[in-house]
Motif scaffolding. Structure first.
Motif, PDB file in Angstrom:
ATOM      1  N   LEU A  40      35.290  40.150  39.508  1.00  0.00           N
ATOM      2  CA  LEU A  40      35.090  40.769  40.829  1.00  0.00           C
ATOM      3  C   LEU A  40      36.335  41.551  41.231  1.00  0.00           C
ATOM      4  N   ALA A  41      37.500  40.945  41.014  1.00  0.00           N
ATOM      5  CA  ALA A  41      38.754  41.618  41.380  1.00  0.00           C
ATOM      6  C   ALA A  41      38.893  42.939  40.617  1.00  0.00           C
ATOM      7  N   GLU A  42      38.465  42.941  39.385  1.00  0.00           N
ATOM      8  CA  GLU A  42      38.561  44.181  38.608  1.00  0.00           C
ATOM      9  C   GLU A  42      37.640  45.250  39.185  1.00  0.00           C
ATOM     10  N   THR A  43      36.423  44.872  39.531  1.00  0.00           N
ATOM     11  CA  THR A  43      35.483  45.820  40.143  1.00  0.00           C
ATOM     12  C   THR A  43      36.064  46.409  41.423  1.00  0.00           C
ATOM     13  N   LEU A  44      36.806  45.570  42.162  1.00  0.00           N
ATOM     14  CA  LEU A  44      37.328  46.010  43.462  1.00  0.00           C
ATOM     15  C   LEU A  44      38.732  46.608  43.374  1.00  0.00           C
ATOM     16  N   ALA A  45      39.326  46.580  42.179  1.00  0.00           N
ATOM     17  CA  ALA A  45      40.746  46.939  42.023  1.00  0.00           C
ATOM     18  C   ALA A  45      41.590  46.134  43.017  1.00  0.00           C
ATOM     19  N   ALA A  46      41.333  44.822  43.035  1.00  0.00           N
ATOM     20  CA  ALA A  46      42.011  43.937  43.992  1.00  0.00           C
ATOM     21  C   ALA A  46      42.998  43.025  43.274  1.00  0.00           C
ATOM     22  N   PRO A  47      44.178  42.805  43.838  1.00  0.00           N
ATOM     23  CA  PRO A  47      45.045  41.733  43.329  1.00  0.00           C
ATOM     24  C   PRO A  47      44.385  40.377  43.589  1.00  0.00           C
ATOM     25  N   VAL A  48      44.836  39.365  42.862  1.00  0.00           N
ATOM     26  CA  VAL A  48      44.302  38.013  43.046  1.00  0.00           C
ATOM     27  C   VAL A  48      45.429  37.087  43.506  1.00  0.00           C
ATOM     28  N   ALA A  49      45.057  36.098  44.301  1.00  0.00           N
ATOM     29  CA  ALA A  49      46.037  35.132  44.796  1.00  0.00           C
ATOM     30  C   ALA A  49      45.339  33.781  44.901  1.00  0.00           C
ATOM     31  N   THR A  50      46.113  32.736  45.135  1.00  0.00           N
ATOM     32  CA  THR A  50      45.517  31.399  45.263  1.00  0.00           C
ATOM     33  C   THR A  50      46.138  30.652  46.436  1.00  0.00           C
ATOM     34  N   SER A  51      45.447  29.613  46.860  1.00  0.00           N
ATOM     35  CA  SER A  51      46.081  28.623  47.732  1.00  0.00           C
ATOM     36  C   SER A  51      46.937  27.725  46.834  1.00  0.00           C
ATOM     37  N   VAL A  52      47.697  26.805  47.428  1.00  0.00           N
ATOM     38  CA  VAL A  52      48.499  25.882  46.613  1.00  0.00           C
ATOM     39  C   VAL A  52      47.597  25.076  45.676  1.00  0.00           C
TER      40      VAL A  52
ATOM     41  N   ALA B   6      44.968  25.789  44.179  1.00  0.00           N
ATOM     42  CA  ALA B   6      44.422  26.528  43.023  1.00  0.00           C
ATOM     43  C   ALA B   6      45.560  27.182  42.244  1.00  0.00           C
ATOM     44  N   LYS B   7      46.761  26.720  42.514  1.00  0.00           N
ATOM     45  CA  LYS B   7      47.977  27.249  41.889  1.00  0.00           C
ATOM     46  C   LYS B   7      47.791  27.488  40.393  1.00  0.00           C
ATOM     47  N   ASP B   8      48.223  28.657  39.968  1.00  0.00           N
ATOM     48  CA  ASP B   8      48.236  29.032  38.543  1.00  0.00           C
ATOM     49  C   ASP B   8      46.857  29.302  37.942  1.00  0.00           C
ATOM     50  N   MET B   9      45.861  29.459  38.784  1.00  0.00           N
ATOM     51  CA  MET B   9      44.533  29.808  38.265  1.00  0.00           C
ATOM     52  C   MET B   9      44.574  31.149  37.519  1.00  0.00           C
ATOM     53  N   PHE B  10      45.390  32.090  38.005  1.00  0.00           N
ATOM     54  CA  PHE B  10      45.430  33.430  37.388  1.00  0.00           C
ATOM     55  C   PHE B  10      46.761  33.678  36.680  1.00  0.00           C
ATOM     56  N   ARG B  11      47.398  32.588  36.272  1.00  0.00           N
ATOM     57  CA  ARG B  11      48.727  32.678  35.659  1.00  0.00           C
ATOM     58  C   ARG B  11      48.736  33.695  34.514  1.00  0.00           C
ATOM     59  N   GLY B  12      49.728  34.583  34.529  1.00  0.00           N
ATOM     60  CA  GLY B  12      49.890  35.550  33.441  1.00  0.00           C
ATOM     61  C   GLY B  12      49.084  36.816  33.621  1.00  0.00           C
ATOM     62  N   HIS B  13      48.170  36.867  34.578  1.00  0.00           N
ATOM     63  CA  HIS B  13      47.372  38.082  34.786  1.00  0.00           C
ATOM     64  C   HIS B  13      48.215  39.130  35.510  1.00  0.00           C
ATOM     65  N   PRO B  14      48.102  40.401  35.113  1.00  0.00           N
ATOM     66  CA  PRO B  14      48.958  41.427  35.750  1.00  0.00           C
ATOM     67  C   PRO B  14      48.712  41.626  37.244  1.00  0.00           C
ATOM     68  N   SER B  15      47.554  41.172  37.750  1.00  0.00           N
ATOM     69  CA  SER B  15      47.276  41.325  39.191  1.00  0.00           C
ATOM     70  C   SER B  15      47.559  40.050  39.979  1.00  0.00           C
ATOM     71  N   ASN B  16      48.202  39.075  39.345  1.00  0.00           N
ATOM     72  CA  ASN B  16      48.388  37.773  39.985  1.00  0.00           C
ATOM     73  C   ASN B  16      49.525  37.769  41.001  1.00  0.00           C
ATOM     74  N   LEU B  17      49.180  37.565  42.271  1.00  0.00           N
ATOM     75  CA  LEU B  17      50.197  37.489  43.325  1.00  0.00           C
ATOM     76  C   LEU B  17      50.766  36.081  43.446  1.00  0.00           C
ATOM     77  N   GLY B  18      50.133  35.113  42.795  1.00  0.00           N
ATOM     78  CA  GLY B  18      50.600  33.726  42.918  1.00  0.00           C
ATOM     79  C   GLY B  18      50.087  33.099  44.211  1.00  0.00           C
ATOM     80  N   ILE B  19      50.908  32.230  44.785  1.00  0.00           N
ATOM     81  CA  ILE B  19      50.473  31.483  45.971  1.00  0.00           C
ATOM     82  C   ILE B  19      50.476  32.384  47.208  1.00  0.00           C
ATOM     83  N   CYS B  20      49.386  32.309  47.959  1.00  0.00           N
ATOM     84  CA  CYS B  20      49.272  33.064  49.215  1.00  0.00           C
ATOM     85  C   CYS B  20      49.710  32.164  50.361  1.00  0.00           C
TER      86      CYS B  20
END
Ligand SMILES: Cc1ncc(C[n+]2csc(CCOP(=O)(O)OP(=O)(O)O)c2C)c(N)n1
Ligand SMILES: [Mg+2]
Length: 537
Positions: A217-229, A231-245
């Motif tokens: 979904l994030a790719e379709t939207l050209a959106a960065p991704v983030a997590t709550s604490v 869900a920490k590290d759910m997107f670890r290593g992804h170039p759009s990963n903002l980490g913890i919000c």
């Protein structure tokens, strides 16, 4: 067959191959029988740990964790960890029992009121004939209601004849519902017109295993991704990963979140930490997706709500966007965020306060992240130290992190880590604790020694109730009232049979590369910190 045997029989039939507890009149007969028939009974030092271990074991395995305690004080000792399990919506079955039918029994207590006060479900085996049926139902309720259930098996029943019992009927997970497309209409309008959307994952997304659906979904939207604490590290290593919000966001993430005009939150409660007391959501649209509509707007109102499983809803939104040939209106925004993420240097975010005989907790965490084996599970206690640890020590995926902080109690982290280590005996489990939380249930370290668990206990030791140190200082009061006078942790750990080291220089952490290589038993690392260094200031 007696009732105590039928009880062990039913537990083994439900696939309970490990059970956590402490014996007493109400449970010892079926515990002994369960052990004799091959069940692993993890004997704990304090009943609070039995529930915390069952809880964390359940979070690690996705199965129902079972704890057993005796009546009265055995049960009352579980209140804090039971509330933790309730707040974290954990699948825990807690077995206990009424005292003998004797009103003057000094351990008597109202189990139903206790469970109700904790927010747990409650059931009682009223007649010997219904034991099997009642255990079936208790397991089903734990799964269906996603909360702990306290099952009262009165001690007076234990030696009665079990007769014919209902056969085991395993608890069944219901499949997530697919939202009707018109449920999505209003939210879709917001999603399709957003210029700078962010996809945010919470613990509900972890439970839904929505990683890929959210990234698509994030790719379709050209959106960065983030997590709550959670869900920490759910997107670890992804170039759009903002980490913890939220309050623990790094500078690049904080800037991106501030610029965004829409947050699509999947299975995130949007609590005060994730939203920085609502500040991060001000002036932007929010779409809240949750499988439980009871959580809608609990902390903050959202613009639109969608009831459904995180992965299912994410797929539905993406398919609806594909159907209208949606193209992101501002793809350049994601590109610039990604570039900032490439340029981001965590060590440049703060001024290091390493001193002669203490380390800076942030620098220590960055070094630990580097030297510890990458296959690792982390279970966290709570305290001031978490602000440094959670954003800096990563795990391979979100299912390998949990915090025993749902009820805001210190002290449950060590037992939680033991439960996780029992669930994953082939890889390293790391307990991250403060000195105060460590001391609260220090005795439980003996359980990890007895089981020879590969458990690394990182004690972030500022010799203080650091959270209170910060707060007293802010009130203008003397923070020294929060200082502790503990003995040295190393000799204590070694007397118990655990390994230990103390760390006053960053380089000393490099030893852990070797120490954690093939760890056979718990190892305590006493990391010396200066209580005056307030990383939140
Ligand atoms: C059971 C319980 N008692 C007291 C508190 C209040 N409390 C919150 S954080 C904290 C400090 C914990 O100290 P420590 O484990 O050393 O971590 P630090 O804050 O120093 O990093 C305390 C006492 C609590 N949350 N839970
Ligand atoms: Mg402390």
């Amino acid at each position: 067959m007696k009732i105590f045997e039928a009880c062990a029989d039913s537990l083994l039939g439900h696939g309970v191959d490990v059970m956590f507890g402490l014996m007493g009149d109400a449970n010892m007969l079926y515990v002994a029988n369960y052990r004799e028939r091959g069940g692993q009974f993890v004997a704990v030092v304090h009943e609070s740990s039995a529930v915390a271990m069952a809880d964390s074991w359940s979070r690690s395995t996705g199965r129902v964790g079972v704890a057993t305690v005796t009546h009265g004080p055995g049960l009352s000792n579980t209140m804090t960890s039971l509330m933790e399990a309730v707040r974290s919506r954990s699948q825990v079955l807690l077995l206990t029992g009424d005292t003998p039918a004797e009103p003057t029994h000094f351990q008597r207590m109202d189990i139903s009121s206790f469970a109700q006060a904790a927010g747990a479900g409650y059931d009682k085996v009223h007649r010997r004939e219904t034991l099997g049926r009642d255990l079936n139902r208790a397991f089903q309720r734990v799964v269906a209601e996603r909360r702990p259930v306290v099952l009262n098996i009165p001690v007076d029943l234990m030696l009665e004849d079990a007769g014919d019992q209902a056969p085991v009927s395993p608890a069944v997970h219901s499949s997530p519902s697919v939202p009707a497309i018109n449920d999505l209409d209003a939210a879709l309008g917001l999603v399709a017109s957003a210029k700078r959307p962010i996809v945010l994952a919470g613990y509900g997304a972890v439970l839904s295993r929505a990683d890929e659906a959210l990234l698509a979904l994030a790719e379709t939207l050209a959106a960065p991704v983030a997590t709550s604490v959670l869900a920490k590290d759910m997107f670890r290593g992804h170039p759009s990963n903002l980490g913890i919000c939220g309050s623990l966001s790094h500078s690049v993430a904080a800037a991106a979140i501030a610029e965004s005009d829409l947050i699509i939150a999947f299975g995130a409660s949007l609590n005060v930490y994730t939203t920085f007391h609502g500040e991060l959501l001000a002036d932007k649209h929010v779409v809240q997706v949750d499988i439980d509509p009871g959580r809608f707007g609990w902390y903050l109102p959202a613009s639109e709500y969608i009831a459904g499983d995180a992965a299912v809803v994410a797929d539905s939104i993406r398919e609806a966007l594909d159907a209208i040939d949606h193209t992101p209106s501002h793809p350049g925004w994601l590109q610039s965020v990604q570039q900032h993420l490439v340029d981001y240097r965590p060590e440049a975010e703060y001024k290091d306060h390493t001193a002669v005989d203490t380390v800076d907790v942030r620098t220590a965490c960055l070094r630990l992240d580097d030297v510890l084996p990458s296959d690792r599970t982390m279970v966290s206690d709570i305290g001031r130290f978490t602000n440094a640890v959670w954003p800096r020590i990563e795990v391979p995926d979100a299912r390998r992190f949990t915090t025993m902080g749902g009820f805001g109690a210190i002290g449950l982290g060590l037992a939680g880590a033991i439960g996780a280590a029992i669930a994953r005996p082939d890889e390293l489990t790391i307990a991250v604790v403060g000195d105060g939380g460590f001391m609260m249930h220090l005795a439980e370290l003996t359980t990890a020694v007895r089981l020879q668990l590969p458990l690394l206990v990182l004690v972030f030791n500022d010799n203080a109730y650091g959270a209170e140190h910060t707060k007293l200082q802010r009130y203008g009061a003397d923070p020294d009232h929060s200082l502790n006078m503990w003995p040295e942790f190393g000799p204590i750990a070694e007397a118990i049979g655990a390994g230990s080291m103390s760390v006053r220089k960053i380089e000393e952490l490099d030893e852990l590369r070797h120490i954690t290589h093939d760890l056979r038993g718990p190892y305590v690392v006493d990391i010396k910190l200066d209580p005056e260094v307030d990383i939140l200031a």
